[in-house]
Scaffold this active site. Structure first.
Site, short mmCIF file in Angstrom:
data_model
loop_
_atom_site.label_atom_id
_atom_site.label_comp_id
_atom_site.label_asym_id
_atom_site.label_seq_id
_atom_site.Cartn_x
_atom_site.Cartn_y
_atom_site.Cartn_z
N CYS A 225 -10.48 -0.89 2.98
CA CYS A 225 -11.07 -0.51 4.25
C CYS A 225 -12.57 -0.37 4.04
O CYS A 225 -13.05 -0.40 2.92
CB CYS A 225 -10.50 0.83 4.74
SG CYS A 225 -8.75 0.81 5.14
N LEU B 210 -7.93 -1.66 7.24
CA LEU B 210 -6.91 -2.62 6.83
C LEU B 210 -5.64 -1.80 6.76
O LEU B 210 -5.47 -0.95 5.88
CB LEU B 210 -7.24 -3.23 5.47
CG LEU B 210 -6.22 -4.23 4.93
CD1 LEU B 210 -6.13 -5.45 5.85
CD2 LEU B 210 -6.58 -4.66 3.52
N ILE C 186 -0.41 1.31 4.77
CA ILE C 186 0.54 2.42 4.84
C ILE C 186 0.50 2.96 6.27
O ILE C 186 -0.56 3.32 6.76
CB ILE C 186 0.20 3.51 3.82
CG1 ILE C 186 0.30 2.94 2.40
CG2 ILE C 186 1.11 4.72 3.98
CD1 ILE C 186 -0.11 3.90 1.31
N GLY D 267 -8.64 3.39 0.48
CA GLY D 267 -7.88 3.44 -0.77
C GLY D 267 -6.40 3.63 -0.57
O GLY D 267 -5.85 3.37 0.51
#
Length: 195
Positions: free
Chosen positions: A2, A50, A53, A76
């Site tokens: 990200c 992005l 999760i 992360g």
């Protein structure tokens, strides 16, 4: 990956500048973007996401705590976020999403900076505490996720990439040889010291 960006200033921050910083990193996060400004205008965070999760809108960033006091922008992956979430739930925290971002935010809310030693993963993040007017930035022990920063007259800025910082007025790409020598002469910590 990200892209994170932000500015915290002595006075009102130009939100359009932070949005432009984040837009320069669209390749880091093509799935979503977000912009957050503190009520007093002295802090602005930007994010390019992005979604990996919990790719639902529940993982949108910048993300605020339930009471709105804390805000995070994060890049992360926290590998042990499920275990950390269970521990936090046992202490009474109720999660709204299934993403590691919210776990990281709750960890700081409950355990403060001491909670960072519990993190297993690759990460770079900034958390702003609106009540205290405090910014906390952190990066994983090995620096796998970039967290770059610049200080200029009246503000502190951070980003995932240099080009985002260099887009700001007051941030120069000219090398300061004095600061470079100071950096190179600092003692380095070993891996055992970083734990």
């Amino acid at each position: 990956m990200c892209g994170i960006a932000g500015i915290v200033g002595n006075g009102p921050v130009n939100a359009a500048a932070v949005e432009a910083m984040a837009d320069l990193m669209v390749h880091r996060g093509p799935d979503d973007s977000g912009l957050w400004s503190a009520d007093d205008g002295r802090a602005v965070f930007g994010h390019r996401r992005l979604a990996i999760i919990d790719p639902t809108p529940a993982g949108h960033q910048p993300m605020a705590s339930a009471d709105g006091r804390l805000v995070i922008t994060y890049n992360g992956e926290i590998y042990n976020y499920v275990e950390l979430a269970r521990r936090l739930e046992a202490e009474g925290h109720v999660f709204r999403s299934k993403c590691d971002t919210e776990v990281l935010l709750a960890l700081y809310e409950r355990w403060g900076e001491a909670g960072f030693k519990e993190l297993n993963g690759m990460f770079a993040f900034a958390i702003y505490d609106g009540r205290a007017g405090r910014l906390v930035c952190a990066r994983d022990r090995f620096g796998e996720k970039p967290l770059l920063y610049a200080e200029a007259a009246g503000f502190f800025a951070f980003a995932s990439e240099y080009k985002a910082l260099l887009a700001l007025d007051g941030v120069s790409s000219v090398l300061d040889s004095g600061r470079l020598l100071t950096f190179l002469n600092q003692p380095r910590r070993g891996l055992d010291d970083a734990r």
